[in-house]
Design a protein around this motif. Structure first.
Motif, PDB file in Angstrom:
ATOM      1  N   TYR A 249       0.834  -1.524  -0.390  1.00 41.18           N
ATOM      2  CA  TYR A 249      -0.252  -0.031  -0.187  1.00 41.18           C
ATOM      3  C   TYR A 249       0.940   1.405   0.371  1.00 41.18           C
ATOM      4  O   TYR A 249       0.426   2.046  -0.996  1.00 41.18           O
ATOM      5  CB  TYR A 249      -1.024  -0.126   1.682  1.00 41.18           C
ATOM      6  CG  TYR A 249      -2.160   1.243   1.179  1.00 41.18           C
ATOM      7  CD1 TYR A 249      -3.398   0.357   0.974  1.00 41.18           C
ATOM      8  CD2 TYR A 249      -2.313   2.442   1.792  1.00 41.18           C
ATOM      9  CE1 TYR A 249      -4.267   2.026   0.060  1.00 41.18           C
ATOM     10  CE2 TYR A 249      -2.572   3.459   2.082  1.00 41.18           C
ATOM     11  CZ  TYR A 249      -3.370   3.093   1.267  1.00 41.18           C
ATOM     12  OH  TYR A 249      -4.890   4.159   1.176  1.00 41.18           O
ATOM     13  N   GLY A 250       1.830   1.411   0.484  1.00 39.51           N
ATOM     14  CA  GLY A 250       2.659   2.351   0.455  1.00 39.51           C
ATOM     15  C   GLY A 250       3.172   2.400  -0.738  1.00 39.51           C
ATOM     16  O   GLY A 250       3.447   3.794  -1.185  1.00 39.51           O
ATOM     17  N   ILE A 255       4.367   6.379  -0.548  1.00 42.98           N
ATOM     18  CA  ILE A 255       4.399   6.676   0.613  1.00 42.98           C
ATOM     19  C   ILE A 255       5.586   5.580   1.621  1.00 42.98           C
ATOM     20  O   ILE A 255       5.925   5.288   0.998  1.00 42.98           O
ATOM     21  CB  ILE A 255       3.454   5.954   1.641  1.00 42.98           C
ATOM     22  CG1 ILE A 255       2.496   6.356   1.883  1.00 42.98           C
ATOM     23  CG2 ILE A 255       4.014   6.643   3.050  1.00 42.98           C
ATOM     24  CD1 ILE A 255       1.225   6.261   1.901  1.00 42.98           C
ATOM     25  N   ASP A 256       7.283   7.023   1.823  1.00 40.28           N
ATOM     26  CA  ASP A 256       8.266   6.226   2.247  1.00 40.28           C
ATOM     27  C   ASP A 256       8.329   5.645   3.618  1.00 40.28           C
ATOM     28  O   ASP A 256       7.386   4.862   3.979  1.00 40.28           O
ATOM     29  CB  ASP A 256       9.202   7.216   2.854  1.00 40.28           C
ATOM     30  CG  ASP A 256      10.198   8.719   2.253  1.00 40.28           C
ATOM     31  OD1 ASP A 256       9.947   7.353   0.567  1.00 40.28           O
ATOM     32  OD2 ASP A 256      10.065   9.119   1.975  1.00 40.28           O
ATOM     33  N   THR A 257       8.303   4.027   2.671  1.00 41.37           N
ATOM     34  CA  THR A 257       8.024   2.859   3.587  1.00 41.37           C
ATOM     35  C   THR A 257       9.662   1.935   4.173  1.00 41.37           C
ATOM     36  O   THR A 257       9.998   1.671   3.346  1.00 41.37           O
ATOM     37  CB  THR A 257       7.175   1.485   2.737  1.00 41.37           C
ATOM     38  OG1 THR A 257       6.334   2.305   2.164  1.00 41.37           O
ATOM     39  CG2 THR A 257       6.416   0.357   3.572  1.00 41.37           C
ATOM     40  N   TRP A 258       9.290   2.281   5.409  1.00 39.75           N
ATOM     41  CA  TRP A 258      11.227   1.419   5.730  1.00 39.75           C
ATOM     42  C   TRP A 258      10.772   0.285   6.483  1.00 39.75           C
ATOM     43  O   TRP A 258       9.725   0.497   7.271  1.00 39.75           O
ATOM     44  CB  TRP A 258      11.484   3.048   7.029  1.00 39.75           C
ATOM     45  CG  TRP A 258      11.713   4.174   6.979  1.00 39.75           C
ATOM     46  CD1 TRP A 258      11.647   4.447   5.261  1.00 39.75           C
ATOM     47  CD2 TRP A 258      11.503   5.353   7.259  1.00 39.75           C
ATOM     48  NE1 TRP A 258      11.867   5.879   5.307  1.00 39.75           N
ATOM     49  CE2 TRP A 258      11.549   6.243   6.740  1.00 39.75           C
ATOM     50  CE3 TRP A 258      11.231   5.683   8.234  1.00 39.75           C
ATOM     51  CZ2 TRP A 258      11.973   8.352   6.682  1.00 39.75           C
ATOM     52  CZ3 TRP A 258      11.319   6.549   9.067  1.00 39.75           C
ATOM     53  CH2 TRP A 258      11.860   7.815   8.154  1.00 39.75           C
ATOM     54  N   ASN A 296      -5.963   3.799   7.261  1.00 42.22           N
ATOM     55  CA  ASN A 296      -6.552   2.455   7.149  1.00 42.22           C
ATOM     56  C   ASN A 296      -7.703   1.644   5.841  1.00 42.22           C
ATOM     57  O   ASN A 296      -7.664   2.305   5.390  1.00 42.22           O
ATOM     58  CB  ASN A 296      -8.353   3.048   8.248  1.00 42.22           C
ATOM     59  CG  ASN A 296      -8.001   3.738   9.584  1.00 42.22           C
ATOM     60  OD1 ASN A 296      -6.637   2.784   9.944  1.00 42.22           O
ATOM     61  ND2 ASN A 296      -8.352   3.996  10.042  1.00 42.22           N
ATOM     62  N   VAL A 297      -7.116   0.504   5.775  1.00 38.89           N
ATOM     63  CA  VAL A 297      -7.152  -0.850   5.126  1.00 38.89           C
ATOM     64  C   VAL A 297      -7.909  -1.685   5.117  1.00 38.89           C
ATOM     65  O   VAL A 297      -8.411  -2.401   5.779  1.00 38.89           O
ATOM     66  CB  VAL A 297      -5.816  -0.729   4.399  1.00 38.89           C
ATOM     67  CG1 VAL A 297      -5.122   0.977   4.373  1.00 38.89           C
ATOM     68  CG2 VAL A 297      -5.460  -1.397   5.258  1.00 38.89           C
ATOM     69  N   THR A 298      -8.914  -2.494   3.707  1.00 42.65           N
ATOM     70  CA  THR A 298      -8.778  -3.784   4.657  1.00 42.65           C
ATOM     71  C   THR A 298      -7.577  -4.845   3.350  1.00 42.65           C
ATOM     72  O   THR A 298      -7.187  -3.889   2.057  1.00 42.65           O
ATOM     73  CB  THR A 298     -10.022  -3.802   3.576  1.00 42.65           C
ATOM     74  OG1 THR A 298     -10.065  -3.959   2.174  1.00 42.65           O
ATOM     75  CG2 THR A 298     -11.050  -2.942   4.194  1.00 42.65           C
ATOM     76  N   VAL A 299      -7.671  -5.773   3.536  1.00 39.08           N
ATOM     77  CA  VAL A 299      -6.460  -6.620   3.332  1.00 39.08           C
ATOM     78  C   VAL A 299      -7.156  -7.865   3.341  1.00 39.08           C
ATOM     79  O   VAL A 299      -8.162  -8.664   4.083  1.00 39.08           O
ATOM     80  CB  VAL A 299      -5.338  -6.721   4.268  1.00 39.08           C
ATOM     81  CG1 VAL A 299      -4.660  -7.812   4.350  1.00 39.08           C
ATOM     82  CG2 VAL A 299      -4.413  -5.635   4.914  1.00 39.08           C
ATOM     83  N   VAL A 310      -5.292  -4.871  -1.163  1.00 39.49           N
ATOM     84  CA  VAL A 310      -5.117  -3.427  -0.402  1.00 39.49           C
ATOM     85  C   VAL A 310      -5.905  -2.329  -0.712  1.00 39.49           C
ATOM     86  O   VAL A 310      -5.454  -2.505  -1.902  1.00 39.49           O
ATOM     87  CB  VAL A 310      -3.751  -3.602   0.612  1.00 39.49           C
ATOM     88  CG1 VAL A 310      -3.692  -3.035   1.744  1.00 39.49           C
ATOM     89  CG2 VAL A 310      -2.742  -4.301   0.840  1.00 39.49           C
ATOM     90  N   ASN A 311      -6.722  -2.372  -0.396  1.00 41.23           N
ATOM     91  CA  ASN A 311      -7.799  -0.892  -0.281  1.00 41.23           C
ATOM     92  C   ASN A 311      -8.112   0.292   0.655  1.00 41.23           C
ATOM     93  O   ASN A 311      -8.038  -0.762   2.393  1.00 41.23           O
ATOM     94  CB  ASN A 311      -8.866  -1.590  -1.270  1.00 41.23           C
ATOM     95  CG  ASN A 311      -8.379  -1.892  -2.838  1.00 41.23           C
ATOM     96  OD1 ASN A 311      -8.340  -2.596  -3.327  1.00 41.23           O
ATOM     97  ND2 ASN A 311      -9.255  -3.276  -2.337  1.00 41.23           N
TER      98      ASN A 311
END
Length: 317
Positions: A249-250, A255-258, A296-299, A310-311
């Motif tokens: 999703y990131g 979005i920076d995903t560390w 906040n998402v649904t997986v 992922v939405n």
């Protein structure tokens, strides 16, 4: 002249005597004040020590009344150093005045399941603890008796399609969950089936699929939650789904995903449900930049296809 000189000398002597007397009086007063301070300080130290001792006594009494274990270490589990599992050691620990030792011993005695010759002895020793006033000890004893008597009625036991059963020991021992080891009984044999390393310090849920061939296993630390699916018969396990969703999703949202070196994700999974025998769905609260950004998402994960969707939560409703 001689008389005047004599008077002056006498006067000097008197003044010296007065000064000496004054000095002596001051020294005496200082000594009296010093003694008073010494007594006062000693009283304060005594009072402080007594108060500390009383508080410490009350604290340890409370600790012993209700065992609270933050996290189980290998040392906690053994009670004392041994080279291998020793049921007799845990039987002796049942007689301890330390409730934490008793609680650990009750749980560890479940591991003696394969010792069919001694089961009756273990059950006899465990039975009185089922009626303990300490709820944690009573619950642990009820579970241990359920397993060792082969009754298998506990809600903590997950029964699978292949006839095997999964469960944890130290059920809900912490505010976070149960011991991070899955045990399995199959063909009347107990084995340590699957364990999780840090940061998955606790198991919180074991959720079987409708056909009971797959299980979703939810683990956590005190910062993060993790979800994996396990096919028990085939020995296949999915990737960790919360972090997988966070990365996917990131990237899509730029979005920076560390990925942290300690593998904490600061994220959570809620409302975990099986949509069918192959598909797991949950709501995720995904954290980025530590917790500066929350999405906040649904997986949705399809186990057979190894496919994750992922939405954004609002988009999926």
């Amino acid at each position: 002249m001689k008389k005047d000189r004599l008077y002056r000398e006498i006067g000097l002597i008197d003044e010296n005597l007065i000064e000496a007397a004054g000095h002596s009086g001051r020294e005496e007063r200082k000594k009296r004040i010093s003694r008073k301070w010494v007594i006062l300080v000693a009283c304060l130290i005594l009072y402080s020590s007594t108060s500390t001792a009383l508080l410490a006594t009350a604290y340890y009494k409370k600790q012993n009344e209700e065992p609270y274990i933050r996290y189980l270490t290998a040392e906690n589990m053994e009670l004392q150093p041994v080279a291998s599992y020793d049921a007799e050691k845990f039987l002796k620990a049942l007689k301890s005045d330390n409730n934490e030792y008793v609680y650990i011993a009750i749980n560890r005695l479940v591991e003696s399941f394969n010792d069919h010759k001694s089961r009756e002895k273990y059950l006899k020793e465990l039975q009185p603890f089922v009626d303990s006033d300490n709820r944690k000890i009573a619950d642990a004893a009820a579970f241990a008796v359920d397993i060792l008597s082969e009754t298998y009625e506990s809600p903590y036991i997950v029964k699978l399609a292949d006839g095997s059963m999964l469960f944890t020991l130290f059920n809900n021992y912490s505010d976070y969950g149960s011991q991070n080891v899955l045990w399995r009984i199959k063909d009347n044999v107990l084995e340590e089936f699957l364990s999780f390393s840090a940061p998955s310090m606790y198991i919180t849920k074991i959720i079987p699929s409708p056909n009971r061939k797959l299980v979703a296993i939810v683990t956590c630390s005190n910062k993060s939650e993790f979800v994996q699916i396990y096919h028990v018969e085939e020995g296949r396990i999915s990737p960790e789904l919360v972090e997988s969703a966070r990365v996917k999703y990131g990237a899509r949202q730029e979005i920076d995903t560390w990925i942290r070196t300690d593998h904490e994700n600061y994220s959570s999974a809620n409302h975990i449900v099986w949509k069918d025998n192959d598909t797991l769905e949950f709501e995720g609260s995904l954290a980025y930049d530590n917790t500066a950004i929350i999405e906040n998402v649904t997986v949705t994960y399809r186990f057979s296809k190894k496919a994750i969707e992922v939405n954004k939560l609002s988009e999926s409703r």
